[in-house]
Design a protein around this motif. Structure first.
Motif, PDB file in Angstrom:
ATOM      1  N   SER A 463       0.710  -1.174   0.126  1.00  0.00           N
ATOM      2  CA  SER A 463      -0.130   0.089  -0.120  1.00  0.00           C
ATOM      3  C   SER A 463       0.889   1.338  -0.106  1.00  0.00           C
ATOM      4  O   SER A 463       0.637   2.269  -0.758  1.00  0.00           O
ATOM      5  CB  SER A 463      -0.830  -0.043   1.243  1.00  0.00           C
ATOM      6  N   VAL A 466       2.496   1.817  -3.577  1.00  0.00           N
ATOM      7  CA  VAL A 466       1.369   2.192  -4.419  1.00  0.00           C
ATOM      8  C   VAL A 466       1.223   3.856  -4.175  1.00  0.00           C
ATOM      9  O   VAL A 466       1.141   4.432  -5.273  1.00  0.00           O
ATOM     10  CB  VAL A 466      -0.029   1.244  -4.319  1.00  0.00           C
ATOM     11  N   ALA A 467       1.063   4.123  -2.747  1.00  0.00           N
ATOM     12  CA  ALA A 467       0.940   5.545  -2.624  1.00  0.00           C
ATOM     13  C   ALA A 467       2.040   6.108  -2.875  1.00  0.00           C
ATOM     14  O   ALA A 467       1.924   7.501  -3.457  1.00  0.00           O
ATOM     15  CB  ALA A 467       0.738   5.594  -0.893  1.00  0.00           C
ATOM     16  N   ALA A 469       3.910   5.391  -5.629  1.00  0.00           N
ATOM     17  CA  ALA A 469       3.900   5.753  -7.142  1.00  0.00           C
ATOM     18  C   ALA A 469       2.946   6.681  -7.368  1.00  0.00           C
ATOM     19  O   ALA A 469       3.294   7.256  -8.568  1.00  0.00           O
ATOM     20  CB  ALA A 469       3.721   4.237  -7.599  1.00  0.00           C
ATOM     21  N   ASN A 470       2.049   6.679  -6.716  1.00  0.00           N
ATOM     22  CA  ASN A 470       0.837   7.670  -7.079  1.00  0.00           C
ATOM     23  C   ASN A 470       1.207   9.050  -7.041  1.00  0.00           C
ATOM     24  O   ASN A 470       1.092   9.869  -7.782  1.00  0.00           O
ATOM     25  CB  ASN A 470      -0.464   7.344  -6.236  1.00  0.00           C
ATOM     26  N   ALA A 471       2.027   9.345  -5.607  1.00  0.00           N
ATOM     27  CA  ALA A 471       2.530  10.798  -5.663  1.00  0.00           C
ATOM     28  C   ALA A 471       3.639  10.981  -6.744  1.00  0.00           C
ATOM     29  O   ALA A 471       3.541  12.018  -7.093  1.00  0.00           O
ATOM     30  CB  ALA A 471       3.271  10.745  -4.239  1.00  0.00           C
ATOM     31  N   ILE A 473       3.490   9.894  -9.562  1.00  0.00           N
ATOM     32  CA  ILE A 473       2.945  10.065 -10.986  1.00  0.00           C
ATOM     33  C   ILE A 473       2.212  11.373 -11.111  1.00  0.00           C
ATOM     34  O   ILE A 473       2.244  12.075 -12.207  1.00  0.00           O
ATOM     35  CB  ILE A 473       1.744   9.018 -11.455  1.00  0.00           C
ATOM     36  N   ASN A 474       1.677  11.843  -9.893  1.00  0.00           N
ATOM     37  CA  ASN A 474       0.874  13.117  -9.984  1.00  0.00           C
ATOM     38  C   ASN A 474       1.803  14.489  -9.588  1.00  0.00           C
ATOM     39  O   ASN A 474       1.413  15.408  -9.203  1.00  0.00           O
ATOM     40  CB  ASN A 474      -0.147  13.115  -8.723  1.00  0.00           C
ATOM     41  N   SER A 475       3.217  14.328  -9.279  1.00  0.00           N
ATOM     42  CA  SER A 475       4.042  15.255  -9.131  1.00  0.00           C
ATOM     43  C   SER A 475       4.194  16.142 -10.307  1.00  0.00           C
ATOM     44  O   SER A 475       4.020  15.945 -11.402  1.00  0.00           O
ATOM     45  CB  SER A 475       5.351  14.715  -8.661  1.00  0.00           C
TER      46      SER A 475
END
Length: 569
Positions: A463, A466-467, A469-471, A473-475
C-alpha cells in the motif's frame, strides 16, 4: 284241534242224502324243477357278472383342488392325457373354507397305478404368455383337465392342481437342473436356456430358499443336449443387453430379442477353469446321478473367470474417504485381478477419538505364478515378504465418470519399511494415501505455508509503494518532464521528416555514385586489365632487384675487402 285231509278222507261226514258208494281219491306226485325257473336264474347270473365286471373295471375316484372352477362342469369336462380321454369330472364343489374348489373326477382303471404324490393336474385353457401361445384347441372343444402321470412315489387320491401348465412333462426326455443365484433378475418361467446361442431348454420354475438368502431356479434341458452338462459346466444370466465401456471401446453383447424381453440362461463348459466346486470330472452327468446345485453367474465374463480353491483374507486401513468403494470391487496387483472387496466398515476408536476405515479383502495367491523354489513362500509367507519389499495398498479410481474405486496393490521400493501386522484373525497390509488424497494433502501444506506468510505487513508495504507511485505520477516534475519529452518527440519527428525529404534523395544519389566508382575500380583491378598486367610486371622486376641485392650481400659477407679492393677475379 284241526283235522288233516287224511282224517277227512277216512271219516267222511255223515249225510242222509250221501250215496252209499265211496268217492275217488286224488293222488299227489312230486316231480323235478320246472324249466320256467331257468330264465330268471340266467338273468340273475348275467346281472351278477355285469356287476362284478363293472366294479372290476371301475377306475379310481380322485379329488383335485383348484383356486377357481372356470370352464369346468360336472358330467361335461373331460380328463385327458396326450389328448386321449382317460376320465371325466363328476362333481364340482366349494371347499369348506370357501377359498378353493374341489373337483371330483373318475379315471379309467388303467391309471390307478399312475396316481402318486408326484402326479400333476392342471386345467388346459387358451393362454397367452411371453414364451408363446398355448391351448388354442380348447376354444372349440372347451377346457379340460390335463394329467401328467408319474409312477414314482406313494399312491395318492387327493391332489392340488397347478395354476399354470408345466413346460415339460415327465414323459419328455431331458434333465432338470437347479441353479442358485442371489436374485432372480429378469428370469421367468419359460425363459429360454441357450447353449452357444441355440435354445436347448427353458426355465421350469423358481423358488426362494428357506433362509431367504438366495433363489433356486429349476431349468430343463431337453435330450440329447442334457449330455452337454457336466460338473464343470458354468451357467450365467444371458438376460437383457450386456453393455460395457472400456479402453477398447464400447461392447454390446446379447443373444436374442426373446432373451431381452423375458430373460434367458446360457451355459458352457470353459476349458480354462482351474478349479470347480463340483469336482474335476469332464464327463456328463449320468441319467440317475444327482446334478446338485449349479451357481448362476451374472455375466459370461464372470462365468469364464478362473477360480481358485485357496483364498486368503486381509485388512487394509485407510484414513481418507472411501466413497466409491463398493463391496465386490476388484483388488488388482500390477493390473491383474487378484481378488475382491468383501466388506467396508466405519469404526471409531475411543482411545484416540479417531475414525478408522477397515476394508476386508479376499485374494487368491495362486493367481501369482512362483518362479524358483516355491517351498519358501507357502501360505501367507509370500504376502509377508512382499510387504517387506514395499507392497502397499492404495485406493484408485476405475472411472472418472462414475467415481468407482478399487484397491490397488503394488510394490513401492521407496516406501517406509513395514511388516504384516495382526488385527484379530486377519493380517493387515500397510496402505498409502490415495492419489487425490495425497494431492489434497500437498495443497493443504501449500495453504498452510501461505497462511504463515506475513500477508498483513506485505499488504501495508504494498500500500505504501502504491501511494508513493501515485505521488510520483501526480508530481509537477513528472508532468514538466512529460511536456519536455513531448517537445523532444516533436523535434525528432520534424528531423525525421527533413531526413526523409532532403537527405534521403542525396543519400540515394551518393550511393549510386559509390556503386559506379566501385564498378570502375573493379574493372580497373580485374585480372586482364592493363593496370593489373603492369603491376605484375613491376612486382617481377622488384623481385629480380631484391634477388640481386641478396646475392651482393652474400658476397660482401664472404669478401668484405671487396669494398676497398673491388671484386677480384
Amino acid at each position: 284241534m284241526s283235522e288233516t285231509p287224511s282224517d277227512r278222507t277216512a271219516s267222511p261226514p255223515a249225510s242222509l242224502d250221501a250215496p252209499s258208494e265211496p268217492l275217488p281219491e286224488a293222488l299227489v306226485r312230486r316231480g323235478g324243477v320246472s324249466l320256467v325257473w331257468l330264465i330268471p336264474l340266467l338273468a340273475l347270473a348275467i346281472g351278477v357278472w355285469l356287476a362284478v365286471k363293472t366294479l372290476a373295471e371301475q377306475g379310481p375316484t380322485i379329488h383335485i383342488e383348484f383356486k377357481t372352477a372356470s370352464g369346468l362342469a360336472a358330467g361335461q369336462t373331460k380328463v385327458k392325457f396326450k389328448d386321449v380321454e382317460v376320465g371325466q369330472v363328476t362333481a364340482v364343489d366349494v371347499s369348506a373354507d370357501l377359498k378353493t374348489v374341489i373337483v371330483t373326477a373318475e379315471l379309467k382303471h388303467v391309471f390307478a397305478d399312475f396316481l402318486t404324490e408326484k402326479t400333476r393336474f392342471w386345467v388346459e385353457r387358451p393362454r397367452v404368455s411371453a414364451s408363446g401361445i398355448s391351448g388354442l384347441e380348447t376354444l372349440l372343444s372347451g377346457a379340460f383337465i390335463a394329467l401328467d402321470p408319474v409312477t414314482d412315489g406313494r399312491p395318492r387320491r387327493d391332489f392340488t392342481g397347478l395354476e399354470e401348465p408345466p413346460l415339460f412333462t415327465t414323459s419328455e426326455p431331458g434333465r432338470r437342473f437347479v441353479l442358485r443365484a442371489p436374485t432372480l433378475g429378469s428370469l421367468n418361467i419359460g425363459s429360454p436356456v441357450y447353449y452357444r446361442q441355440i435354445q436347448v431348454g427353458q426355465v421350469a420354475g423358481y423358488a426362494l430358499d428357506a433362509d431367504g438368502q438366495a433363489v433356486s431356479i429349476e431349468v430343463f434341458v431337453s435330450s440329447p443336449h442334457d449330455a452337454l452338462v457336466s460338473p464343470r459346466t458354468r451357467f450365467w444370466n444371458a438376460s437383457g443387453i450386456d453393455f460395457s465401456l472400456s479402453s477398447a471401446g464400447v461392447k454390446v453383447d446379447t443373444l436374442s430379442l426373446l432373451s431381452v424381453l423375458i430373460g434367458g440362461v446360457s451355459f458352457d463348459t470353459p476349458e480354462t477353469i482351474a478349479a470347480t466346486p463340483l469336482g474335476a470330472s469332464d464327463q456328463a452327468l449320468a441319467p440317475g446321478e444327482d446334478a446338485g446345485h449349479f451357481m448362476l453367474y451374472s455375466s459370461r465374463a464372470e462365468a469364464y473367470a478362473k477360480t481358485y480353491a485357496r483364498k486368503e483374507r486381509y485388512l487394509l486401513f485407510f484414513d481418507g474417504s472411501v466413497r466409491g468403494l463398493a463391496i465386490g470391487a476388484p483388488v488388482l496387483l500390477k493390473g491383474i485381478d487378484l481378488g475382491r472387496v468383501l466388506d467396508v466398515q466405519l469404526q471409531f476408536s475411543v482411545e484416540d477419538a479417531q475414525f478408522r476405515l477397515p476394508v476386508l479383502i479376499e485374494i487368491e495367491p495362486d493367481r501369482i505364478a512362483i518362479l524358483g523354489d516355491s517351498g519358501k513362500l507357502e501360505g501367507q509367507r509370500m504376502v509377508e515378504r512382499l510387504v517387506e519389499t514395499g507392497l502397499r495398498g492404495q485406493l484408485k479410481s476405475s472411472s472418472l465418470l462414475t467415481g468407482e474405486l478399487y484397491v490397488d496393490l503394488d510394490v513401492y521400493p521407496e516406501a517406509k519399511p513395514a511388516r504384516v501386522a495382526r488385527h484379530g484373525d486377519y493380517g493387515v497390509i500397510p496402505t498409502l494415501p490415495a492419489q487425490l488424497e495425497a494431492l489434497t494433502t500437498q495443497l493443504a501444506n501449500i495453504l498452510d505455508k501461505l497462511e504463515r506468510l506475513p500477508l498483513d505487513r506485505i499488504g501495508e508495504e504494498l500500500s505504501q509503494t502504491v501511494a508513493g507511485a501515485n505521488a510520483l505520477i501526480n508530481s509537477p516534475e513528472l508532468k514538466r518532464t512529460l511536456v519536455e519529452l513531448e517537445g523532444a518527440l516533436v523535434g525528432a519527428r520534424a528531423t525525421a521528416e527533413q531526413l526523409n525529404d532532403r537527405i534521403a534523395p542525396e543519400l540515394a544519389l551518393t550511393l549510386q555514385q559509390t556503386a559506379a566508382t566501385l564498378k570502375a575500380t573493379s574493372a580497373t583491378i580485374s585480372e586482364n586489365s592493363a593496370v593489373s598486367i603492369e603491376m605484375r610486371r613491376m612486382f617481377q622486376e622488384v623481385s629480380t632487384a631484391a634477388r640481386s641485392v641478396r646475392l651482393m650481400a652474400d658476397y660482401l659477407e664472404r669478401h668484405p675487402e671487396a669494398l676497398l679492393k673491388g671484386k677480384g677475379r
